[in-house]
Design a protein around this motif. Sequence first.
Motif, PDB file in Angstrom:
ATOM      1  N   ALA A  15       0.831  -1.207   0.000  1.00  0.00           N
ATOM      2  CA  ALA A  15       0.000   0.000   0.000  1.00  0.00           C
ATOM      3  C   ALA A  15       0.863   1.254   0.000  1.00  0.00           C
ATOM      4  O   ALA A  15       0.618   2.191  -0.769  1.00  0.00           O
ATOM      5  CB  ALA A  15      -0.916  -0.008   1.230  1.00  0.00           C
ATOM      6  N   ALA A  16       1.903   1.258   0.852  1.00  0.00           N
ATOM      7  CA  ALA A  16       2.755   2.452   0.953  1.00  0.00           C
ATOM      8  C   ALA A  16       3.500   2.698  -0.359  1.00  0.00           C
ATOM      9  O   ALA A  16       3.563   3.832  -0.843  1.00  0.00           O
ATOM     10  CB  ALA A  16       3.732   2.285   2.113  1.00  0.00           C
ATOM     11  N   ALA A  17       4.059   1.630  -0.947  1.00  0.00           N
ATOM     12  CA  ALA A  17       4.815   1.791  -2.200  1.00  0.00           C
ATOM     13  C   ALA A  17       3.892   2.204  -3.342  1.00  0.00           C
ATOM     14  O   ALA A  17       4.228   3.088  -4.141  1.00  0.00           O
ATOM     15  CB  ALA A  17       5.551   0.488  -2.536  1.00  0.00           C
ATOM     16  N   ALA A  18       2.711   1.582  -3.416  1.00  0.00           N
ATOM     17  CA  ALA A  18       1.774   1.903  -4.499  1.00  0.00           C
ATOM     18  C   ALA A  18       1.287   3.347  -4.372  1.00  0.00           C
ATOM     19  O   ALA A  18       1.221   4.080  -5.365  1.00  0.00           O
ATOM     20  CB  ALA A  18       0.590   0.935  -4.485  1.00  0.00           C
ATOM     21  N   ALA A  19       0.962   3.772  -3.153  1.00  0.00           N
ATOM     22  CA  ALA A  19       0.466   5.140  -2.947  1.00  0.00           C
ATOM     23  C   ALA A  19       1.535   6.151  -3.353  1.00  0.00           C
ATOM     24  O   ALA A  19       1.248   7.155  -4.000  1.00  0.00           O
ATOM     25  CB  ALA A  19       0.058   5.338  -1.492  1.00  0.00           C
ATOM     26  N   ARG A  20       2.782   5.873  -2.998  1.00  0.00           N
ATOM     27  CA  ARG A  20       3.854   6.811  -3.346  1.00  0.00           C
ATOM     28  C   ARG A  20       4.129   6.790  -4.847  1.00  0.00           C
ATOM     29  O   ARG A  20       4.349   7.836  -5.463  1.00  0.00           O
ATOM     30  CB  ARG A  20       5.122   6.472  -2.556  1.00  0.00           C
ATOM     31  CG  ARG A  20       6.215   7.466  -2.854  1.00  0.00           C
ATOM     32  CD  ARG A  20       7.232   7.570  -1.762  1.00  0.00           C
ATOM     33  NE  ARG A  20       6.742   8.291  -0.606  1.00  0.00           N
ATOM     34  CZ  ARG A  20       7.529   9.003   0.213  1.00  0.00           C
ATOM     35  NH1 ARG A  20       8.808   9.107  -0.032  1.00  0.00           N
ATOM     36  NH2 ARG A  20       7.036   9.600   1.271  1.00  0.00           N
TER      37      ARG A  20
END
Length: 325
Positions: free
Chosen positions: A114-119
């Motif tokens: 989630a964190a990598a995709a959002a960034r």
Amino acid sequence: MKATAKAHTNIALIKYWGKRDESLILPMNNSLSLTLDGFYTTTTVEFKPDLTDDCFYLDDEAVVDTQYDRVSNFLKLIRNYAGKDNLFAEVHSTNHVPTAAGFASSASGFAALAAAAARALNLNIDDKTLSTLTRQGSGSACRSIYGGFVEWEKGEQADGSDSHAVPIAPANHWDIRVAAVVLSSNAKKVLSREGMKRTVETSPFYSSWVDSIPNDLNQIKDGIKNKDFEKVGAIAEMNCLKMHATTLAANPPFSYWHDTTMAVMHAVQELRESGISAYFTIDAGPNVKVLYLPGDENTLKQSLREIPGVHDVIVSKAGQGISYL
Ligand code: 2P0
């Protein structure tokens, strides 16, 4: 359109057990966990205009089964949030969570994804929103956005907009440790998703479980604030036993425990009688996690390793929340 994130797994001291909405992943009860330094996942997400579908590599191997579906469904959700429905991604994940240790790698896995995709999508969202999105990949993952002691507030809204984690105390608040006791047996288990569903639907103990949570939470938060190890350990152990009791009364009944699980539980209780302050907790599997304070580490590790059927003991400190590499 590329980003890499690292997320640690977490161990629940007050368990998440049961959903009120299966598709949005909304829990019946609040839960509380400790993020663990020793076990983590790093994930790189790159959105590429030339891709016609998502691809997912775990530890350098292409994944095509239900694990792929869960990752791709989550990417669908996050690109919809970004308003970029036709943009697909290549995802590379590396797990530093030994499967045998019995930690749900889905917690660190979905938090890092989630964190990598959002960034990678340039979403400028705060951690609360990131936790709300992460929850829809895997419930326990929403707690791994933050480090230290973390509560997942179940929320009240039907759309899940207020169901996310909140930090209770940072990792450096208190040096409390967790030993993962790895058992040599790896018999097939009831998956946690299926286990909690069956319990909600059929166990007559389930409503008592839900009713008992607010008091457990108040007590454990007080114990964390005051660094009262006996209080925190006793509540965590009791809460774990209550969760497992609900499974024994489900229809059909089931249990995650093996002979060695019970041997470790008894050994921890005996260690306490001999003056070592240690408490156990168990998730949806046979392995046991033992909470202890740093001064007891060597004695505890040695005692746990001597139990017949114990394969390994892996220790961890409290860990940090999401970071970007
Ligand atoms: C927990 N467990 O609080 C509890 C305790 C297992 C026992 O969260 O269906 O993998 O993806 O939301 O988060 C395991 O369940 O389930 C879990 P989904 P998840 O850690």
